[in-house]
Design an enzyme around this catalytic site. Structure first.
Site, PDB file in Angstrom:
ATOM      1  N   HIS A  96      21.381  -1.953   5.470  1.00 33.55           N
ATOM      2  CA  HIS A  96      21.505  -0.612   4.900  1.00 33.55           C
ATOM      3  C   HIS A  96      22.848   0.067   5.181  1.00 33.55           C
ATOM      4  O   HIS A  96      23.470   0.640   4.302  1.00 33.55           O
ATOM      5  CB  HIS A  96      20.390   0.301   5.413  1.00 33.55           C
ATOM      6  N   ARG A 145      -4.491 -13.765   0.809  1.00 36.17           N
ATOM      7  CA  ARG A 145      -5.232 -14.886   1.398  1.00 36.17           C
ATOM      8  C   ARG A 145      -6.670 -14.483   1.682  1.00 36.17           C
ATOM      9  O   ARG A 145      -7.532 -15.320   1.850  1.00 36.17           O
ATOM     10  CB  ARG A 145      -4.691 -15.231   2.794  1.00 36.17           C
ATOM     11  N   LYS A 176       0.826  -1.220   0.000  1.00 33.04           N
ATOM     12  CA  LYS A 176       0.000   0.000   0.000  1.00 33.04           C
ATOM     13  C   LYS A 176       0.850   1.256   0.000  1.00 33.04           C
ATOM     14  O   LYS A 176       0.586   2.212  -0.703  1.00 33.04           O
ATOM     15  CB  LYS A 176      -0.874   0.017   1.268  1.00 33.04           C
TER      16      LYS A 176
HETATM   17  C1  BG6 Z   1      13.756  -0.794   7.120  1.00 35.27           C
HETATM   18  C2  BG6 Z   1      13.846  -1.168   8.579  1.00 35.27           C
HETATM   19  O1  BG6 Z   1      14.480  -1.687   6.337  1.00 35.27           O
HETATM   20  O2  BG6 Z   1      14.284   0.536   6.947  1.00 35.27           O
HETATM   21  C3  BG6 Z   1      13.107  -0.153   9.444  1.00 35.27           C
HETATM   22  O3  BG6 Z   1      13.286  -2.459   8.780  1.00 35.27           O
HETATM   23  C4  BG6 Z   1      13.625   1.248   9.147  1.00 35.27           C
HETATM   24  O4  BG6 Z   1      13.254  -0.458  10.825  1.00 35.27           O
HETATM   25  C5  BG6 Z   1      13.585   1.533   7.646  1.00 35.27           C
HETATM   26  O5  BG6 Z   1      12.815   2.166   9.854  1.00 35.27           O
HETATM   27  C6  BG6 Z   1      14.254   2.871   7.342  1.00 35.27           C
HETATM   28  O6  BG6 Z   1      14.035   3.192   5.995  1.00 35.27           O
HETATM   29  P1  BG6 Z   1      13.934   4.717   5.519  1.00 35.27           P
HETATM   30  O7  BG6 Z   1      13.901   4.631   4.037  1.00 35.27           O
HETATM   31  O8  BG6 Z   1      12.707   5.281   6.134  1.00 35.27           O
HETATM   32  O9  BG6 Z   1      15.175   5.396   6.045  1.00 35.27           O
END
Ligand code: BG6
Length: 439
Positions: free
Chosen positions: A229, A46, A19
């Site tokens: 990340h 589902r 979404k």
């Molecule tokens: C996700 C994590 O991969 O990345 C989250 O599971 C985190 O915990 C998020 O908040 C952060 O992404 P962005 O793009 O909002 O910095």
């Protein structure tokens, strides 16, 4: 650009990711005229009572999405239902022609993706011509489980069919790291240990765990953000940059730089925000919502450079940045380069300048470049990821080797933290990072 007829099968279309990110991203790609002419979404769920209109609340281009999306209800544990899904796909393929590609996007909780992958294999869908698999993190919970997941996927899909998503790699500003490093000869020539003293990658988040109690209790900051990340941003900072004509080599170069990294366990620490234990209803919880780790690289180009990654939830600000501190010759000569990935995306470089006046005094000032002063909206990471997967470009996805390497890097620290029961720093919600570090 390839405009191959494409069917995107979103498994878990009623979920939050679909979404908030996937459907809006498709809407945007279509709006910019970059979606294949023949394109359909099959939304797998589902539940029997899902209304497509409810899923389109945060999308633009609703009309396009409505006319290109069909819902398909199935039991994700039943191989027969996968065969029925196969027949539905074939019906569309008949309209689209023989060169149609099918992208399966697993937008489901990590605990269910393994069995879905197995059933895609068992039902024969995985081996159909033109099939691709798009997977969200986390890929396992530690080195062992990641290895077993990689083996499992390898048994069902060929390497080139698999697209592992780390959405940070597709952020416009993360892609810009390569361009900035490769395209500016001053920085290109000084991007090494002779000039750089310290590299920091920081992800500060304002939000807490937002109701993701089970997921977060089992995950924590080290696995949730550092393993994926932050290490990927670090890899983009440390890697050798291939020529512009060979950007397909980027994942290999990121991997090579990750291979050289080692965590300094005794210089790493973790924290938890006050109130977390209550929120997850576990008075014994040792899950970290803050982690700071130091690393070293064995790459001759980076030996001796201090490397720090840190991230935390429920902090004062939301920002992601890479700080490069240059070595100083005399007292006030140190320069700092800041690559700001979000928000207020941009680059700033600190320089020393003479203060106006009769006496010789200097001050530090920043040269600033801000994307928003020159460009309107930046594309969302998920737009780029879907666009690249549709067009068969792997450069913004992580390879098996990279994923295993990132788990290897944090493995010993993960084990040490699992043993230790009294090393958690408790910080107040709304703290700034420095306050947590100085606790
Ligand atoms: C996700 C994590 O991969 O990345 C989250 O599971 C985190 O915990 C998020 O908040 C952060 O992404 P962005 O793009 O909002 O910095």
């Amino acid at each position: 650009m390839i405009s191959k007829p494409t069917i995107l099968i979103i498994i878990g279309i009623s979920g939050d990711l679909s979404k908030r990110k996937l459907l809006p991203a498709i809407g945007q790609i279509a709006e910019s005229g970059k979606i294949p002419e023949q394109f359909k979404i099959i939304g797998v769920t589902r539940q029997s009572d899902i209304n497509l209109n409810d899923l389109l609340q945060s999308t633009t281009n609703k009309e396009y999405l409505r006319s290109s999306t069909e819902m398909f209800q199935m039991d994700l544990n039943n191989v027969e239902d996968y065969k029925k899904l196969g027949s539905r796909i074939e019906a569309t393929e008949k309209d689209f022609g023989s060169s149609t590609q099918c992208l399966f996007y697993l937008s489901v909780p990590p605990t269910t993706s393994k069995s879905i992958i197995g059933l895609l294999g068992e039902s024969g869908l995985a081996s159909k011509e033109g099939v691709k698999l798009l997977l969200e993190k986390p890929f396992g919970v530690d080195l062992e489980s990641a290895k077993s997941l990689v083996d499992h996927i390898d048994r069902c899909f060929k390497k080139e069919q698999v697209y592992r998503i780390d959405h940070y790699l597709a952020k416009e500003t993360a892609q810009n790291i390569i361009v900035f490093r490769g395209g500016n000869s001053l920085f290109k020539r000084t991007w090494n240990k002779d000039f750089i003293e310290k590299i920091e990658v920081v992800v500060s988040e304002k939000l807490g765990i937002e109701g993701r109690v089970n997921f977060y209790e089992q995950t924590g900051a080290l696995r949730d953000l550092i393993q994926s990340h932050l290490l990927q941003l670090l890899a983009l900072t440390l890697m050798d940059i291939p020529d512009e004509e060979h950007l397909e080599l980027v994942p290999q170069e990121r991997y090579e730089s990750l291979r050289q990294l080692k965590v300094k366990e005794n210089e790493s620490f973790r924290g938890q925000y006050d109130g977390y234990k209550k929120e997850v209803d576990n008075p014994q919880s040792m899950t970290e919502t803050f982690a700071s780790i130091n690393l070293e690289s064995n790459d001759p180009k980076w030996q001796g450079v201090e490397i720090n990654l840190k991230t935390g939830k429920a902090l004062h600000d939301k920002y992601t940045e890479i700080r490069i501190l240059y070595r100083k010759g005399h007292d006030h000569e140190s320069n700092e380069l800041l690559l700001r990935l979000q928000p207020d995306e941009g680059i700033s470089f600190s320089v020393w300048a003479k203060r106006p006046g009769y006496e010789h005094q200097v001050s530090r000032h920043a040269l600033n470049f801000s994307f928003k002063d020159h460009y309107s909206a930046l594309p969302e990471a998920y737009e780029q990821l879907l666009f690249n997967a549709i067009n068969g470009d792997h450069s913004l996805f992580s390879s098996n080797e990279e994923v295993l390497e990132t788990w290897r890097i944090i493995d010993s620290l993960q084990k040490a933290w699992a043993q230790n029961k009294d090393d958690l720093i408790i910080y107040e919600k709304g703290s700034i990072i420095e306050e947590v570090i100085n606790k």
